[in-house]
Design an enzyme around this catalytic site. Structure first.
Site, PDB file in Angstrom:
ATOM      1  N   THR A   1       0.858  -1.224  -0.103  1.00 36.90           N
ATOM      2  CA  THR A   1      -0.080  -0.056  -0.184  1.00 36.90           C
ATOM      3  C   THR A   1       1.018   1.355  -0.037  1.00 36.90           C
ATOM      4  O   THR A   1       1.897   1.131   0.030  1.00 36.90           O
ATOM      5  CB  THR A   1      -0.948  -0.099   1.222  1.00 36.90           C
ATOM      6  OG1 THR A   1      -1.986   1.130   0.896  1.00 36.90           O
ATOM      7  CG2 THR A   1      -0.230  -0.065   2.499  1.00 36.90           C
TER       8      THR A   1
ATOM      9  N   LYS B   1       3.679   1.511  -3.956  1.00 32.60           N
ATOM     10  CA  LYS B   1       3.217   0.647  -5.222  1.00 32.60           C
ATOM     11  C   LYS B   1       4.445   0.856  -6.286  1.00 32.60           C
ATOM     12  O   LYS B   1       4.190  -0.241  -7.225  1.00 32.60           O
ATOM     13  CB  LYS B   1       1.696   1.098  -5.371  1.00 32.60           C
ATOM     14  CG  LYS B   1       0.836   0.594  -4.239  1.00 32.60           C
ATOM     15  CD  LYS B   1      -0.615   1.057  -4.917  1.00 32.60           C
ATOM     16  CE  LYS B   1      -1.498   0.436  -3.659  1.00 32.60           C
ATOM     17  NZ  LYS B   1      -2.853   0.626  -4.012  1.00 32.60           N
TER      18      LYS B   1
ATOM     19  N   ASN C   1       0.206  -4.121  -6.199  1.00 35.19           N
ATOM     20  CA  ASN C   1      -0.559  -4.103  -4.878  1.00 35.19           C
ATOM     21  C   ASN C   1      -0.268  -5.276  -4.147  1.00 35.19           C
ATOM     22  O   ASN C   1      -0.672  -5.645  -2.775  1.00 35.19           O
ATOM     23  CB  ASN C   1      -1.989  -3.426  -4.869  1.00 35.19           C
ATOM     24  CG  ASN C   1      -3.085  -4.513  -5.216  1.00 35.19           C
ATOM     25  OD1 ASN C   1      -2.774  -5.702  -5.652  1.00 35.19           O
ATOM     26  ND2 ASN C   1      -4.091  -4.337  -4.114  1.00 35.19           N
TER      27      ASN C   1
ATOM     28  N   GLY D   1     -10.352  11.473 -12.371  1.00 33.47           N
ATOM     29  CA  GLY D   1      -9.234  11.337 -11.955  1.00 33.47           C
ATOM     30  C   GLY D   1      -8.358  10.436 -12.937  1.00 33.47           C
ATOM     31  O   GLY D   1      -8.788   9.758 -13.839  1.00 33.47           O
TER      32      GLY D   1
ATOM     33  N   GLY E   1      -3.061   6.430 -10.019  1.00 30.18           N
ATOM     34  CA  GLY E   1      -2.770   5.016  -9.986  1.00 30.18           C
ATOM     35  C   GLY E   1      -3.939   4.270  -9.896  1.00 30.18           C
ATOM     36  O   GLY E   1      -4.174   3.249 -10.466  1.00 30.18           O
ATOM     37  N   ALA E   2      -5.206   4.756  -9.192  1.00 29.49           N
ATOM     38  CA  ALA E   2      -6.337   3.882  -9.112  1.00 29.49           C
ATOM     39  C   ALA E   2      -7.031   3.854 -10.457  1.00 29.49           C
ATOM     40  O   ALA E   2      -7.486   2.866 -10.772  1.00 29.49           O
ATOM     41  CB  ALA E   2      -7.574   4.502  -8.192  1.00 29.49           C
TER      42      ALA E   2
ATOM     43  N   LYS F   1      -3.220  14.846 -19.586  1.00 30.80           N
ATOM     44  CA  LYS F   1      -2.855  13.648 -18.778  1.00 30.80           C
ATOM     45  C   LYS F   1      -3.928  12.451 -19.144  1.00 30.80           C
ATOM     46  O   LYS F   1      -3.430  11.235 -19.338  1.00 30.80           O
ATOM     47  CB  LYS F   1      -2.924  14.040 -17.465  1.00 30.80           C
ATOM     48  CG  LYS F   1      -2.517  13.037 -16.283  1.00 30.80           C
ATOM     49  CD  LYS F   1      -2.356  13.592 -15.015  1.00 30.80           C
ATOM     50  CE  LYS F   1      -2.265  12.713 -13.950  1.00 30.80           C
ATOM     51  NZ  LYS F   1      -2.765  13.334 -12.688  1.00 30.80           N
TER      52      LYS F   1
HETATM   53  P1  ATR Z   1      -4.194   7.177  -6.635  1.00 29.64           P
HETATM   54  O1  ATR Z   1      -2.695   7.105  -7.110  1.00 29.64           O
HETATM   55  O2  ATR Z   1      -4.359   6.194  -5.666  1.00 29.64           O
HETATM   56  O3  ATR Z   1      -5.265   7.170  -7.597  1.00 29.64           O
HETATM   57  P2  ATR Z   1      -3.738   9.989  -5.902  1.00 29.64           P
HETATM   58  O4  ATR Z   1      -2.989  10.083  -7.224  1.00 29.64           O
HETATM   59  O5  ATR Z   1      -3.445  10.531  -4.909  1.00 29.64           O
HETATM   60  O6  ATR Z   1      -4.235   8.488  -5.778  1.00 29.64           O
HETATM   61  O7  ATR Z   1      -5.107  10.939  -6.490  1.00 29.64           O
HETATM   62  C1  ATR Z   1      -5.770  10.317  -7.865  1.00 29.64           C
HETATM   63  C2  ATR Z   1      -6.161  11.656  -8.508  1.00 29.64           C
HETATM   64  O8  ATR Z   1      -7.019  12.304  -7.814  1.00 29.64           O
HETATM   65  C3  ATR Z   1      -5.138  12.500  -8.918  1.00 29.64           C
HETATM   66  O9  ATR Z   1      -4.213  11.870  -9.798  1.00 29.64           O
HETATM   67  C4  ATR Z   1      -5.609  13.792  -9.275  1.00 29.64           C
HETATM   68  O10 ATR Z   1      -6.006  13.660 -10.634  1.00 29.64           O
HETATM   69  P3  ATR Z   1      -6.159  14.614 -11.720  1.00 29.64           P
HETATM   70  O11 ATR Z   1      -4.980  15.548 -11.584  1.00 29.64           O
HETATM   71  O12 ATR Z   1      -5.715  13.706 -13.081  1.00 29.64           O
HETATM   72  O13 ATR Z   1      -7.468  15.314 -11.959  1.00 29.64           O
HETATM   73  C5  ATR Z   1      -6.910  13.575  -8.552  1.00 29.64           C
HETATM   74  N1  ATR Z   1      -7.122  14.744  -7.767  1.00 29.64           N
HETATM   75  C6  ATR Z   1      -6.521  14.995  -6.284  1.00 29.64           C
HETATM   76  N2  ATR Z   1      -6.888  15.949  -5.741  1.00 29.64           N
HETATM   77  C7  ATR Z   1      -8.203  16.309  -6.360  1.00 29.64           C
HETATM   78  C8  ATR Z   1      -9.219  17.162  -6.144  1.00 29.64           C
HETATM   79  N3  ATR Z   1      -9.147  18.012  -4.960  1.00 29.64           N
HETATM   80  N4  ATR Z   1     -10.174  17.356  -7.123  1.00 29.64           N
HETATM   81  C9  ATR Z   1     -10.231  16.766  -8.003  1.00 29.64           C
HETATM   82  N5  ATR Z   1      -9.248  15.818  -8.427  1.00 29.64           N
HETATM   83  C10 ATR Z   1      -8.213  15.438  -7.410  1.00 29.64           C
END
Ligand code: ATR
Length: 275
Positions: free
Chosen positions: A63, A67, A88, A128, A131-132, A157
């Site tokens: 986690t 990752k 993961n 978003g 990574g998810a 992106k």
């Molecule tokens: P993970 O890697 O687990 O998916 P993360 O990278 O921390 O988690 O967050 C996922 C995505 O949330 C980020 O890549 C960002 O995506 P974008 O920049 O492509 O939009 C998005 N994100 C983070 N904070 C945010 C916010 N306040 N509002 C909208 N999107 C957000």
């Protein structure tokens, strides 16, 4: 008999539900294992994993924030991990560190089987481009949706991410502003980290088709601003990521132990009411 050894590695790690989940799986399937939380210093992933393997460790869940370290550490990357660019779960056998990523398939199983929403022929929106979403792309495309759209605050992106998966379907990457030109969606999944901060991703109510499923990958937060918006916009069903958490764990357990645990009771036990 010495139990086979497993762990979840992260930093921080005390909050992880994985030990509870895997111990429950082991009990339910009569498997003798130990499963503990493993705290590694940032920058110290490989040293900690080497030590765990030397002590007989057989598998790890990985986690945040490791990752990508696990991706670099693996000696054999299975398809889902390779395409997600993140790992993961790991299995140590025959001197190899085999790596997979069950986050996306866990999410898909929760949506299709537990929530009864097959994605075939449906319009799907992922919010978003982190990574998810990367982990979800391959399993989601394999579920044959009519459309798979990824929306990001950075349109470029999202476009680049969609292009990477072009061999597996025709995903579309766009900025939030471009959602106005899109028909509403049968599934809107919030894979941004906005809910962790009590924030709302900039999605418009018009993106939710009447009766749709709104899914927030965050869990244990109750009704997040995203889920509240979805309800007001006419979603027929809202869910958080507790099912995804348990289903990805079940995938790892089945991979390691060759036996698939039931998940429904555990999901019910870990569910925080959405209100
Ligand atoms: P993970 O890697 O687990 O998916 P993360 O990278 O921390 O988690 O967050 C996922 C995505 O949330 C980020 O890549 C960002 O995506 P974008 O920049 O492509 O939009 C998005 N994100 C983070 N904070 C945010 C916010 N306040 N509002 C909208 N999107 C957000």
């Amino acid at each position: 008999m010495t139990p086979d050894r497993y762990a979840v590695i992260g930093n921080p790690i005390a909050q992880s539900k994985s030990p509870l989940i895997h111990q429950a799986f082991a009990q339910a399937t009569c498997q003798v294992i130990s499963y503990v939380p493993l705290l590694a210093p940032v920058g110290g992933f490989a040293v900690e994993v080497d030590r765990f393997r030397a002590a007989g460790g057989q598998g790890l869940n990985v986690t945040a924030p490791f990752k990508l370290d696990a991706f670099a550490y693996a000696t054999r990357l299975l398809d889902r991990a390779r395409l997600a660019g993140a790992v993961n779960a790991m299995k140590f056998e025959d001197g190899e560190a085999v790596a997979d990523n069950f986050d996306g398939i866990g999410l898909l199983t929760d949506i299709q089987r537990n929530l009864g929403r097959p994605l075939a022929g449906k319009r799907v929106l992922l919010l978003g481009a982190g990574g998810a979403v990367r982990g979800a792309m391959l399993p989601f495309l394999q579920a044959d949706p009519a459309a798979l759209v990824v929306a990001s605050r950075d349109a470029g992106k999202a476009q680049a991410l969609a292009a990477e998966f072009g061999a597996y379907g025709a995903p579309l990457g766009i900025g939030y502003a471009d959602l106005a030109g899109q028909a509403p969606f049968d599934l809107v999944a919030n894979a941004t980290s906005a809910s962790l901060f009590g924030e709302l991703p900039p999605v418009s109510p018009a993106s939710f088709a009447p009766g749709c499923l709104a899914y927030d990958l965050a869990y244990g937060k109750g009704l997040t601003p995203f889920l509240r918006l979805a309800q007001q916009a006419g979603a027929g069903q809202v869910a958080d990521g507790v099912g995804m958490l348990v289903e990805q764990a079940a995938e790892a357990f089945a991979w390691w132990r060759g036996v698939r645990p039931a998940t429904a009771a555990l999901i019910a036990r870990l569910t925080v009411p959405l209100r």
